[in-house]
Design an enzyme around this catalytic site. Sequence first.
Site, PDB file in Angstrom:
ATOM      1  CG  ASN A  60      -0.508   7.095   5.047  1.00 15.39           C
ATOM      2  OD1 ASN A  60      -0.225   5.905   5.127  1.00 15.39           O
ATOM      3  ND2 ASN A  60      -0.784   7.678   3.906  1.00 15.39           N
ATOM      4  N   GLY A 109       2.132  14.848  -6.374  1.00 14.31           N
ATOM      5  CA  GLY A 109       0.996  13.934  -6.559  1.00 14.31           C
ATOM      6  C   GLY A 109      -0.184  14.219  -5.651  1.00 14.31           C
ATOM      7  CE  LYS A 113      -0.479   0.601   4.950  1.00 14.88           C
ATOM      8  NZ  LYS A 113      -1.290   1.091   6.037  1.00 14.88           N
ATOM      9  CE1 TYR A 128      -2.389   0.673  -2.468  1.00 13.42           C
ATOM     10  CE2 TYR A 128      -3.136   2.936  -2.767  1.00 13.42           C
ATOM     11  CZ  TYR A 128      -3.260   1.707  -2.147  1.00 13.42           C
ATOM     12  OH  TYR A 128      -4.257   1.508  -1.226  1.00 13.42           O
ATOM     13  NE  ARG A 149      -5.725  13.785   0.625  1.00 11.30           N
ATOM     14  CZ  ARG A 149      -5.332  14.900   0.006  1.00 11.30           C
ATOM     15  NH1 ARG A 149      -6.083  15.990   0.046  1.00 11.30           N
ATOM     16  NH2 ARG A 149      -4.193  14.937  -0.647  1.00 11.30           N
ATOM     17  CB  SER A 161      -7.931   3.402  -2.592  1.00 10.41           C
ATOM     18  OG  SER A 161      -7.475   4.709  -2.366  1.00 10.41           O
ATOM     19  CG  PHE A 171     -13.087   8.883   0.987  1.00 14.36           C
ATOM     20  CD1 PHE A 171     -13.929   7.919   0.418  1.00 14.36           C
ATOM     21  CD2 PHE A 171     -12.868  10.043   0.277  1.00 14.36           C
ATOM     22  CE1 PHE A 171     -14.531   8.115  -0.825  1.00 14.36           C
ATOM     23  CE2 PHE A 171     -13.470  10.262  -0.959  1.00 14.36           C
ATOM     24  CZ  PHE A 171     -14.303   9.298  -1.510  1.00 14.36           C
ATOM     25  CE  LYS A 207      -5.828  -0.942  -2.969  1.00 16.85           C
ATOM     26  NZ  LYS A 207      -6.063  -2.246  -2.357  1.00 16.85           N
TER      27      LYS A 207
HETATM   28  P1  NAD Z   1      -1.589  -3.163   5.903  1.00  8.54           P
HETATM   29  O1  NAD Z   1      -0.302  -3.186   5.175  1.00  8.54           O
HETATM   30  O2  NAD Z   1      -1.591  -2.874   7.362  1.00  8.54           O
HETATM   31  O3  NAD Z   1      -2.402  -4.526   5.650  1.00  8.54           O
HETATM   32  C1  NAD Z   1      -2.225  -5.312   4.503  1.00  8.54           C
HETATM   33  C2  NAD Z   1      -1.900  -6.720   4.969  1.00  8.54           C
HETATM   34  O4  NAD Z   1      -1.719  -7.557   3.816  1.00  8.54           O
HETATM   35  C3  NAD Z   1      -0.611  -6.795   5.779  1.00  8.54           C
HETATM   36  O5  NAD Z   1      -0.866  -7.453   7.002  1.00  8.54           O
HETATM   37  C4  NAD Z   1       0.343  -7.596   4.908  1.00  8.54           C
HETATM   38  O6  NAD Z   1       1.227  -8.383   5.665  1.00  8.54           O
HETATM   39  C5  NAD Z   1      -0.626  -8.423   4.075  1.00  8.54           C
HETATM   40  N1  NAD Z   1      -0.108  -8.860   2.772  1.00  8.54           N
HETATM   41  C6  NAD Z   1       0.539  -8.143   1.837  1.00  8.54           C
HETATM   42  N2  NAD Z   1       0.854  -8.917   0.778  1.00  8.54           N
HETATM   43  C7  NAD Z   1       0.373 -10.160   1.055  1.00  8.54           C
HETATM   44  C8  NAD Z   1       0.378 -11.389   0.356  1.00  8.54           C
HETATM   45  N3  NAD Z   1       0.952 -11.517  -0.854  1.00  8.54           N
HETATM   46  N4  NAD Z   1      -0.208 -12.460   0.942  1.00  8.54           N
HETATM   47  C9  NAD Z   1      -0.777 -12.375   2.179  1.00  8.54           C
HETATM   48  N5  NAD Z   1      -0.791 -11.231   2.879  1.00  8.54           N
HETATM   49  C10 NAD Z   1      -0.232 -10.134   2.328  1.00  8.54           C
HETATM   50  O7  NAD Z   1      -2.534  -2.096   5.129  1.00  8.54           O
HETATM   51  P2  NAD Z   1      -3.957  -1.521   5.523  1.00  8.54           P
HETATM   52  O8  NAD Z   1      -3.809  -0.073   5.750  1.00  8.54           O
HETATM   53  O9  NAD Z   1      -4.567  -2.370   6.549  1.00  8.54           O
HETATM   54  O10 NAD Z   1      -4.696  -1.703   4.138  1.00  8.54           O
HETATM   55  C11 NAD Z   1      -5.460  -2.848   3.853  1.00  8.54           C
HETATM   56  C12 NAD Z   1      -6.014  -2.746   2.430  1.00  8.54           C
HETATM   57  O11 NAD Z   1      -6.761  -1.541   2.299  1.00  8.54           O
HETATM   58  C13 NAD Z   1      -4.922  -2.693   1.372  1.00  8.54           C
HETATM   59  O12 NAD Z   1      -5.368  -3.403   0.230  1.00  8.54           O
HETATM   60  C14 NAD Z   1      -4.829  -1.209   1.064  1.00  8.54           C
HETATM   61  O13 NAD Z   1      -4.351  -0.976  -0.237  1.00  8.54           O
HETATM   62  C15 NAD Z   1      -6.283  -0.791   1.201  1.00  8.54           C
HETATM   63  N6  NAD Z   1      -6.439   0.638   1.485  1.00  8.54           N
HETATM   64  C16 NAD Z   1      -5.799   1.194   2.559  1.00  8.54           C
HETATM   65  C17 NAD Z   1      -5.929   2.572   2.803  1.00  8.54           C
HETATM   66  C18 NAD Z   1      -5.232   3.207   3.973  1.00  8.54           C
HETATM   67  O14 NAD Z   1      -5.175   4.432   4.019  1.00  8.54           O
HETATM   68  N7  NAD Z   1      -4.710   2.460   4.932  1.00  8.54           N
HETATM   69  C19 NAD Z   1      -6.722   3.367   1.945  1.00  8.54           C
HETATM   70  C20 NAD Z   1      -7.366   2.763   0.872  1.00  8.54           C
HETATM   71  C21 NAD Z   1      -7.228   1.391   0.641  1.00  8.54           C
HETATM   72  N1  UFG Z   2       0.511  15.147   5.079  1.00 11.86           N
HETATM   73  C1  UFG Z   2       1.384  16.042   5.658  1.00 11.86           C
HETATM   74  N2  UFG Z   2       2.491  15.559   6.293  1.00 11.86           N
HETATM   75  C2  UFG Z   2       2.756  14.221   6.385  1.00 11.86           C
HETATM   76  C3  UFG Z   2       1.850  13.304   5.797  1.00 11.86           C
HETATM   77  C4  UFG Z   2       0.741  13.813   5.136  1.00 11.86           C
HETATM   78  O1  UFG Z   2       1.173  17.256   5.586  1.00 11.86           O
HETATM   79  O2  UFG Z   2       3.788  13.845   6.976  1.00 11.86           O
HETATM   80  C5  UFG Z   2      -0.696  15.651   4.411  1.00 11.86           C
HETATM   81  C6  UFG Z   2      -0.800  15.309   2.935  1.00 11.86           C
HETATM   82  O3  UFG Z   2      -0.110  16.255   2.161  1.00 11.86           O
HETATM   83  C7  UFG Z   2      -2.320  15.297   2.720  1.00 11.86           C
HETATM   84  C8  UFG Z   2      -2.860  14.813   4.064  1.00 11.86           C
HETATM   85  O4  UFG Z   2      -1.818  15.038   5.023  1.00 11.86           O
HETATM   86  O5  UFG Z   2      -2.785  16.607   2.510  1.00 11.86           O
HETATM   87  C9  UFG Z   2      -3.202  13.322   4.075  1.00 11.86           C
HETATM   88  O6  UFG Z   2      -2.074  12.574   3.632  1.00 11.86           O
HETATM   89  P1  UFG Z   2      -1.974  10.993   3.829  1.00 11.86           P
HETATM   90  O7  UFG Z   2      -0.654  10.570   3.281  1.00 11.86           O
HETATM   91  O8  UFG Z   2      -2.314  10.626   5.216  1.00 11.86           O
HETATM   92  O9  UFG Z   2      -3.177  10.442   2.922  1.00 11.86           O
HETATM   93  P2  UFG Z   2      -3.424  10.612   1.353  1.00 11.86           P
HETATM   94  O10 UFG Z   2      -4.737  11.290   1.214  1.00 11.86           O
HETATM   95  O11 UFG Z   2      -2.292  11.189   0.646  1.00 11.86           O
HETATM   96  O12 UFG Z   2      -3.460   9.075   0.876  1.00 11.86           O
HETATM   97  C10 UFG Z   2      -4.317   8.141   1.461  1.00 11.86           C
HETATM   98  C11 UFG Z   2      -3.704   6.731   1.438  1.00 11.86           C
HETATM   99  C12 UFG Z   2      -3.587   6.226   0.032  1.00 11.86           C
HETATM  100  C13 UFG Z   2      -4.885   6.327  -0.670  1.00 11.86           C
HETATM  101  C14 UFG Z   2      -5.394   7.743  -0.596  1.00 11.86           C
HETATM  102  C15 UFG Z   2      -6.738   7.899  -1.218  1.00 11.86           C
HETATM  103  O13 UFG Z   2      -2.425   6.756   2.010  1.00 11.86           O
HETATM  104  O14 UFG Z   2      -3.252   4.860   0.095  1.00 11.86           O
HETATM  105  O15 UFG Z   2      -5.509   8.145   0.770  1.00 11.86           O
HETATM  106  O16 UFG Z   2      -7.642   7.074  -0.584  1.00 11.86           O
HETATM  107  F1  UFG Z   2      -4.756   5.952  -1.965  1.00 11.86           F
END
Ligand code: NAD
Ligand code: UFG
Length: 348
Positions: A208, A305, A91, A157, A240, A132, A187, A161
């Site tokens: 993040n 980005g 991710k 990435y 956000r 996402s 979100f 998705k």
């Molecule tokens: P995370 O990395 O904490 O969880 C993902 C899990 O998948 C991990 O435990 C990792 O070990 C496991 N994994 C990765 N590759 C694998 C594989 N090949 N086989 C088995 N397990 C595997 O991330 P998260 O924040 O919990 O995100 C979970 C899902 O949600 C992801 O698909 C991510 O892209 C999606 N998502 C997350 C966010 C966010 O902001 N956290 C936003 C939008 C979508």
């Molecule tokens: N930000 C900072 N300082 C930091 C980190 C983030 O100012 O150290 C700001 C960013 O510029 C943005 C906001 O905080 O304005 C949120 O940033 P995040 O990185 O927490 O989240 P994003 O919105 O960039 O991205 C997240 C997930 C992505 C996902 C996306 C859309 O990380 O995986 O939301 O769902 F694709």
Amino acid sequence: MQNTAESRAVLLTGGAGYIGSHIAVELAASGRPAVIVDNLCNSSEEALRGIAEITGVEPVFYRTDARDKDAMREIVKKHNITEAIHLAGLKSVAESVSNPLEYYKVNLGTTLTLLEVLSECGGTGKVIFSSSATVYGVPDHIPVDEDAFAGTCFNPYGRTKYFNEQIIADVVAASEGRLSAVLLRYFNPIGAHPSGLIGEVPTGVPNNLMPYITQVAAGKREKLYVYGNDYETRDGTGVRDYIHVVDLARGHVKALEWLERHGEGKVEIFNLGTGRGSSVLEIVHTFERVNNIKIPYEFAPRRPGDIAEYYADPSKAERELGWRAELSLEDMCRDAWNAEKTLQSRAK
Ligand code: NAD
Ligand code: UFG
């Protein structure tokens, strides 16, 4: 098949991760045990201990790569799986730019294997996929609803998705009504279970916002860099839609119930967000107020980005799933800090 607890077990790929561990807890609360498959490449068994402590039940866990078809077939057969919540994947946006092949291999590979295994089983199969809001790119309107144009992603990435969404839709369409799916566009999930026993545990420097803030609060980092203060937003910083991870997890249970009601042959997309935008400075100041901790910060250039502002129109999920986010920004900030402290002290 009998409607025993075991026959209602839900396959949860990526279930040891940040979001997956919270889904495991909410599944248990709804009477459905999770069968967790995770290779722990971005998580640890600590999350499984947390789930067990919260729910009172040791989760069923397989340390397996979700691309391993033989292993996945065996797990699906053994537990009579017909429902899967699929989160396993990588991710990090930055890593996906420097190592796109790995992102395509893992994020598409896990989905392909899951669909193949469920298709082979011959019965019905229901899949919930973690997508996402990143698939909206620069949204053509805000609040972003599910009809907004999707597919202009800025990085590999985000493209994984979008491609996964398309692959799932094609496979469901060809399944003659046997498969169905819900694509959940998250979100910005933040916060943690109020117990603090599970949460977000990033390896290395957090990408993040919230995990960076909690590490500043814990004294692990000196200050927060706020990326950009010249956006066209109310205070110049990025906006956000932050959603409490517990609300997000509950949305998966509602999506599963929706699939059970509407069933075969459908693919439906739902946004999971609150419908409210918060700026970076609003998050910092809420965190400071709720937890009574100062977060030193400095303005830095915009992050490549990033876009200025977006937040969800979550009304479709409310209408169709009967779900809405209930927890506040204050809850998110309090619970994120509580989990940082709790998990840190347990790691010692
Ligand atoms: P995370 O990395 O904490 O969880 C993902 C899990 O998948 C991990 O435990 C990792 O070990 C496991 N994994 C990765 N590759 C694998 C594989 N090949 N086989 C088995 N397990 C595997 O991330 P998260 O924040 O919990 O995100 C979970 C899902 O949600 C992801 O698909 C991510 O892209 C999606 N998502 C997350 C966010 C966010 O902001 N956290 C936003 C939008 C979508
Ligand atoms: N930000 C900072 N300082 C930091 C980190 C983030 O100012 O150290 C700001 C960013 O510029 C943005 C906001 O905080 O304005 C949120 O940033 P995040 O990185 O927490 O989240 P994003 O919105 O960039 O991205 C997240 C997930 C992505 C996902 C996306 C859309 O990380 O995986 O939301 O769902 F694709």
